[in-house]
Design an enzyme around this catalytic site. Structure first.
Site, PDB file in Angstrom:
ATOM      1  N   SER A  67       0.798  -1.232   0.000  1.00  0.00           N
ATOM      2  CA  SER A  67       0.000   0.000   0.000  1.00  0.00           C
ATOM      3  C   SER A  67       0.830   1.280   0.000  1.00  0.00           C
ATOM      4  O   SER A  67       0.251   2.368  -0.082  1.00  0.00           O
ATOM      5  CB  SER A  67      -0.944   0.013   1.203  1.00  0.00           C
ATOM      6  OG  SER A  67      -2.036  -0.846   0.981  1.00  0.00           O
ATOM      7  N   LYS A  70      -0.065   3.675  -2.653  1.00  0.00           N
ATOM      8  CA  LYS A  70      -1.094   4.704  -2.507  1.00  0.00           C
ATOM      9  C   LYS A  70      -0.517   6.099  -2.275  1.00  0.00           C
ATOM     10  O   LYS A  70      -1.255   7.090  -2.388  1.00  0.00           O
ATOM     11  CB  LYS A  70      -2.050   4.351  -1.379  1.00  0.00           C
ATOM     12  CG  LYS A  70      -2.913   3.128  -1.618  1.00  0.00           C
ATOM     13  CD  LYS A  70      -3.985   3.002  -0.552  1.00  0.00           C
ATOM     14  CE  LYS A  70      -4.792   1.731  -0.692  1.00  0.00           C
ATOM     15  NZ  LYS A  70      -4.092   0.547  -0.132  1.00  0.00           N
ATOM     16  N   SER A 127      -6.170   2.944   4.719  1.00  0.00           N
ATOM     17  CA  SER A 127      -5.595   2.319   3.526  1.00  0.00           C
ATOM     18  C   SER A 127      -6.654   1.628   2.681  1.00  0.00           C
ATOM     19  O   SER A 127      -6.421   0.548   2.128  1.00  0.00           O
ATOM     20  CB  SER A 127      -4.497   1.319   3.920  1.00  0.00           C
ATOM     21  OG  SER A 127      -3.664   1.029   2.820  1.00  0.00           O
ATOM     22  N   LYS A 233       2.776   6.273   5.471  1.00  0.00           N
ATOM     23  CA  LYS A 233       1.982   5.159   4.942  1.00  0.00           C
ATOM     24  C   LYS A 233       2.636   3.824   5.271  1.00  0.00           C
ATOM     25  O   LYS A 233       3.867   3.721   5.301  1.00  0.00           O
ATOM     26  CB  LYS A 233       1.857   5.298   3.418  1.00  0.00           C
ATOM     27  CG  LYS A 233       0.810   4.400   2.804  1.00  0.00           C
ATOM     28  CD  LYS A 233      -0.580   4.934   3.082  1.00  0.00           C
ATOM     29  CE  LYS A 233      -1.666   3.928   2.716  1.00  0.00           C
ATOM     30  NZ  LYS A 233      -1.712   2.765   3.647  1.00  0.00           N
TER      31      LYS A 233
END
Length: 299
Positions: A67, A70, A127, A233
């Site tokens: 992720s 992202k 997320s 993140k």
């Protein structure tokens, strides 16, 4: 020979003043070797403002990063917001494709309309793959078209070892990036203060158009357990292992720590996340303590 703790602040300040842009190409790290023991296969610690790398290991080794993908998805949304092309109050109709996204989700309802702000917050905090896909479709018409925008922006940022295949970071053949490239997009994210309105949240919730409420918990446990951390993140899949790009700020100095491919024990969710968090936390603690006296003198 490794530089001493006392020389690190001076070297960092010199790097800041000499640096003309974020991440000079292949700049030598300020530390010739990590000052603490780390077993992750790929990592780095850098100054967020200049991109000056403090120490690194295998920063140019291509990997899947789950992720952390992202970060680019969110960056494109933030840049559209800055240019006034979209608004946080715009509504987005969630497609069946977006609502059925696998992995971590915000449990969006297919056919329902959500504010951009809600989708952005749930993509950053929880997320949400469904939220990220809905935003991608809103901005480009389809996820595939949005991926083209992601790769174009990556090229503009000099992310030469990055190839995006989707907007979520779900496992996909050919999708890859490196710690150094993650640093590039992380530096850009840090230029958008609105990002921290969401990434610094430990708990939030999403009220769906139907009135149903989904609780959102930040996947970045450092936000709760490390006082100076306010982003960025995390990500984990079987292919990528555990990955994190984290940032913390103290005494006017913001650092970015990136750890990729860490193998963790799947015992409980708390344990699996606590292990890599300890790695990143130790990176921050070491350097923030080393530089605190210098910045205190300058403030």
């Amino acid at each position: 020979m490794r530089k001493s703790l006392k020389t690190i602040p001076a070297l960092l300040l010199a790097g800041i003043f000499l640096c003309v842009s974020c991440l000079p190409a292949q700049a030598q790290p300020l530390e010739s070797a990590p000052p603490i023991q780390l077993t992750a296969p790929s990592y780095l610690l850098a100054d967020a403002e200049t991109g000056a790398i403090i120490f690194e290991k295998n920063a140019d080794t291509p990997r899947q990063v789950a992720s952390l993908t992202k970060l680019m998805t969110v960056l494109l949304v933030l840049e559209r917001l800055d240019r006034g092309e979209i608004s946080l109050d715009d509504t987005v109709a969630v497609s069946k494709t977006a609502a059925s996204a696998p992995g971590s989700t915000a449990l969006l309802d297919a056919g329902a309309s959500y504010r951009v702000e809600d989708l952005l917050r749930s993509a950053i905090v929880a997320s949400g793959n469904d939220s990220a896909t809905a935003l991608a479709e809103h901005l480009a018409g389809s996820e595939q078209a949005f991926v083209q925008l992601m790769n174009a922006r990556a090229a503009e940022l000099g992310m030469k070892d990055t190839v995006y295949v989707n907007c979520t970071g779900l496992p996909a053949a050919g999708q890859q990036t490196t710690a150094r490239d993650i640093l590039r997009v992380s530096c850009e994210i840090c230029r958008h203060p609105v990002y921290f309105n969401y990434s610094s949240l430990w708990l939030s919730n999403l009220t769906h158009p139907s009135g149903r409420v989904t609780d959102l918990t930040n996947t970045n446990r450092l936000v709760r357990f490390y006082a100076d951390c306010d982003g960025l993140k995390t990500g984990s899949t079987n292919e990528a292992k555990y990955c994190v790009s984290a940032t913390a700020q103290r005494s006017g100095m913001r650092l970015i720590a990136i750890v990729l491919g860490l193998i963790y024990l799947v015992v409980t969710k708390t344990i699996s996340i606590a292990i890599p968090a300890a790695y990143v936390g130790s990176m921050f603690v070491f350097y923030l303590i080393a530089t605190h006296s210098v910045h205190a003198a300058l403030v």
